[in-house]
Design an enzyme around this catalytic site. Structure first.
Site, PDB file in Angstrom:
ATOM      1  N   ASP A   8      -9.628  -4.415  -4.952  1.00 55.10           N
ATOM      2  CA  ASP A   8      -9.082  -3.372  -4.074  1.00 55.10           C
ATOM      3  C   ASP A   8      -9.947  -2.120  -4.172  1.00 55.10           C
ATOM      4  O   ASP A   8     -10.037  -1.505  -5.242  1.00 55.10           O
ATOM      5  CB  ASP A   8      -7.640  -3.068  -4.482  1.00 55.10           C
ATOM      6  CG  ASP A   8      -6.882  -2.232  -3.460  1.00 55.10           C
ATOM      7  OD1 ASP A   8      -7.520  -1.462  -2.712  1.00 55.10           O
ATOM      8  OD2 ASP A   8      -5.637  -2.348  -3.428  1.00 55.10           O
ATOM      9  N   SER A  10       0.828  -1.205   0.000  1.00 57.05           N
ATOM     10  CA  SER A  10       0.000   0.000   0.000  1.00 57.05           C
ATOM     11  C   SER A  10       0.865   1.259   0.000  1.00 57.05           C
ATOM     12  O   SER A  10       1.610   1.466  -0.946  1.00 57.05           O
ATOM     13  CB  SER A  10      -0.964  -0.045   1.185  1.00 57.05           C
ATOM     14  OG  SER A  10      -1.957   0.915   0.995  1.00 57.05           O
ATOM     15  N   MET A  11       0.805   2.110   1.030  1.00 52.34           N
ATOM     16  CA  MET A  11       1.697   3.271   1.051  1.00 52.34           C
ATOM     17  C   MET A  11       3.158   2.830   1.086  1.00 52.34           C
ATOM     18  O   MET A  11       4.042   3.586   0.671  1.00 52.34           O
ATOM     19  CB  MET A  11       1.390   4.177   2.234  1.00 52.34           C
ATOM     20  CG  MET A  11       0.155   5.039   2.047  1.00 52.34           C
ATOM     21  SD  MET A  11       0.121   6.359   3.248  1.00 52.34           S
ATOM     22  CE  MET A  11      -1.546   6.984   2.993  1.00 52.34           C
ATOM     23  N   HIS A  41      -7.384  -5.227  -1.064  1.00 52.20           N
ATOM     24  CA  HIS A  41      -6.236  -4.394  -0.696  1.00 52.20           C
ATOM     25  C   HIS A  41      -5.340  -5.100   0.315  1.00 52.20           C
ATOM     26  O   HIS A  41      -4.135  -4.856   0.343  1.00 52.20           O
ATOM     27  CB  HIS A  41      -6.754  -3.072  -0.120  1.00 52.20           C
ATOM     28  CG  HIS A  41      -5.660  -2.084   0.168  1.00 52.20           C
ATOM     29  ND1 HIS A  41      -4.878  -1.539  -0.825  1.00 52.20           N
ATOM     30  CD2 HIS A  41      -5.200  -1.559   1.334  1.00 52.20           C
ATOM     31  CE1 HIS A  41      -3.994  -0.706  -0.280  1.00 52.20           C
ATOM     32  NE2 HIS A  41      -4.175  -0.705   1.035  1.00 52.20           N
TER      33      HIS A  41
HETATM   34  O1  9J3 Z   1      -1.172   2.119   3.131  1.00 53.12           O
HETATM   35  C1  9J3 Z   1      -2.372   2.063   2.786  1.00 53.12           C
HETATM   36  O2  9J3 Z   1      -3.136   1.133   3.092  1.00 53.12           O
HETATM   37  C2  9J3 Z   1      -2.857   3.253   2.002  1.00 53.12           C
HETATM   38  C3  9J3 Z   1      -4.299   3.275   1.770  1.00 53.12           C
HETATM   39  C4  9J3 Z   1      -4.952   4.343   2.602  1.00 53.12           C
HETATM   40  O3  9J3 Z   1      -5.502   4.077   3.623  1.00 53.12           O
HETATM   41  O4  9J3 Z   1      -4.905   5.587   2.096  1.00 53.12           O
HETATM   42  C5  9J3 Z   1      -5.804   6.544   2.672  1.00 53.12           C
HETATM   43  C6  9J3 Z   1      -5.112   7.806   2.889  1.00 53.12           C
END
Ligand code: 9J3
Ligand code: ZN
Length: 323
Positions: A238, A192-193, A270
């Site tokens: 996702d 994700s991030m 996700h």
């Molecule tokens: O690291 C993630 O799961 C990013 C997805 C997220 O919650 O972004 C919202 C700002």
């Protein structure tokens, strides 16, 4: 070109020690290469008789010095563990700067010389525990794996990218396993991030040999700067980082001259990368082996491109690979 698949033992190659699998160190070539009448006669004889085994080293490709472990099979890359027994050591956040500490997973044996290494970042609000299944799974195939915590769980992708690089620097320069790592063979992964962070890391450090963002999230949708071979893993279901606005544009904006692939998981969300997943593992192992170790024995799992299946919604990429 970032690295060649084969290297010839030309005179330009310096006399560096090479670790053999038996742990014996030897030098690639001697100090002075004087004309030896006996060798010359043998070479002439070999030329006449066609004994290729007697030809000079420069006439044939050297074995890949980075290849580790036995020849792979579909079973071996799908297995929960590879051929190497794994040890682990935790790294306190109090003893490092630039990231939040983590856990290093590494092959226990030193008999096979050095290994490539990969740092892995978790996603927003998450800890290393969310990606810990990748630690022993990848290390047992012959990599040093560093699953990290970030400075704060709210850090954004650009920060996570810098933290992945700080973690690699710590790993190769200061960690207790630094001597087990080939510092020229490094990779980044993240969820994700953290996947968005691995794109940031590859953009800012082109010497990285591979990047694997897992259901990556980033506000920056375009990555034409990346030359590091990159495998992007998206999930068809996702809703947090939808592939149409994240993984797919990330993939399509990578240069066509960069070795790249897009694996879209079928029936996935996700958070699929947060638990043990054989499809993620087998293609991550293959990508890391192929591009961190230059191990072309794994090309068979990447080329021709994998077909859609119960676990693969789609797979895109360039084939054959160029680096
Ligand atoms: O690291 C993630 O799961 C990013 C997805 C997220 O919650 O972004 C919202 C700002
Ligand atoms: Zn961009």
């Amino acid at each position: 070109m970032q690295h060649s698949d084969t290297r010839s033992a030309s005179a330009a190659v310096p006399a560096v020690p090479t670790a053999s699998h038996g742990g014996v160190r030897r030098t690639r070539r001697g100090r002075g290469r004087r004309a030896n009448p006996f060798t010359a006669t043998l070479a002439a004889l070999a030329a006449v008789v066609g004994l290729s085994t007697l030809s000079a080293p420069s006439a044939q490709a050297a074995a890949n010095p980075y290849e580790r472990g036995p020849a792979p099979t579909t079973s071996s890359i799908e297995a929960l563990r590879g051929p190497y027994a794994v040890s682990e050591t935790s790294v306190s956040s109090l003893g490092v700067t630039g990231f939040g500490g983590g856990t290093i997973y590494y092959p226990t044996s030193t008999a096979d010389g050095t290994f490539g290494a990969v740092a892995i970042s978790p996603g927003y609000t998450a800890y290393q525990s969310s990606i810990s299944w990748l630690g022993a799974r990848l290390a047992s195939q012959g990599f040093v794996v560093f699953t990290i915590d970030t400075n704060t769980t709210l850090d954004q992708p650009d920060s996570r990218g810098r933290q992945l690089l700080a973690a690699l620097d710590y790993l190769t320069e200061r960690s207790s396993v630094r001597n087990r790592i080939d510092s020229g063979r490094l990779a980044v992964m993240g969820h994700s991030m953290g996947g968005g962070g691995s794109l940031e890391a590859a953009k800012s450090r082109p010497s990285l040999q591979a990047a694997i963002p897992l259901t990556p999230w980033n506000l920056d949708k375009t990555w034409p700067e990346i030359t590091t071979p990159t495998l992007i893993v998206g999930a068809d279901g996702d809703t947090i980082a939808p592939v149409a606005s994240h993984s797919e544009p990330f993939y399509t904006t990578l240069p066509s001259s960069t070795d790249r692939a897009y694996l879209e998981l079928n029936g996935a969300t996700h958070f699929t990368p947060n638990t043990s997943n054989t499809t993620i593992a087998k293609y991550s192992i293959s990508w890391l082996k192929r591009f961190v170790d230059n191990d072309t024995r794994y090309e068979q799992f990447l080329c021709p491109l994998p077909r859609a299946s119960l676990t693969i919604e789609e797979y895109r990429g360039n084939c054959p690979h160029t680096s």
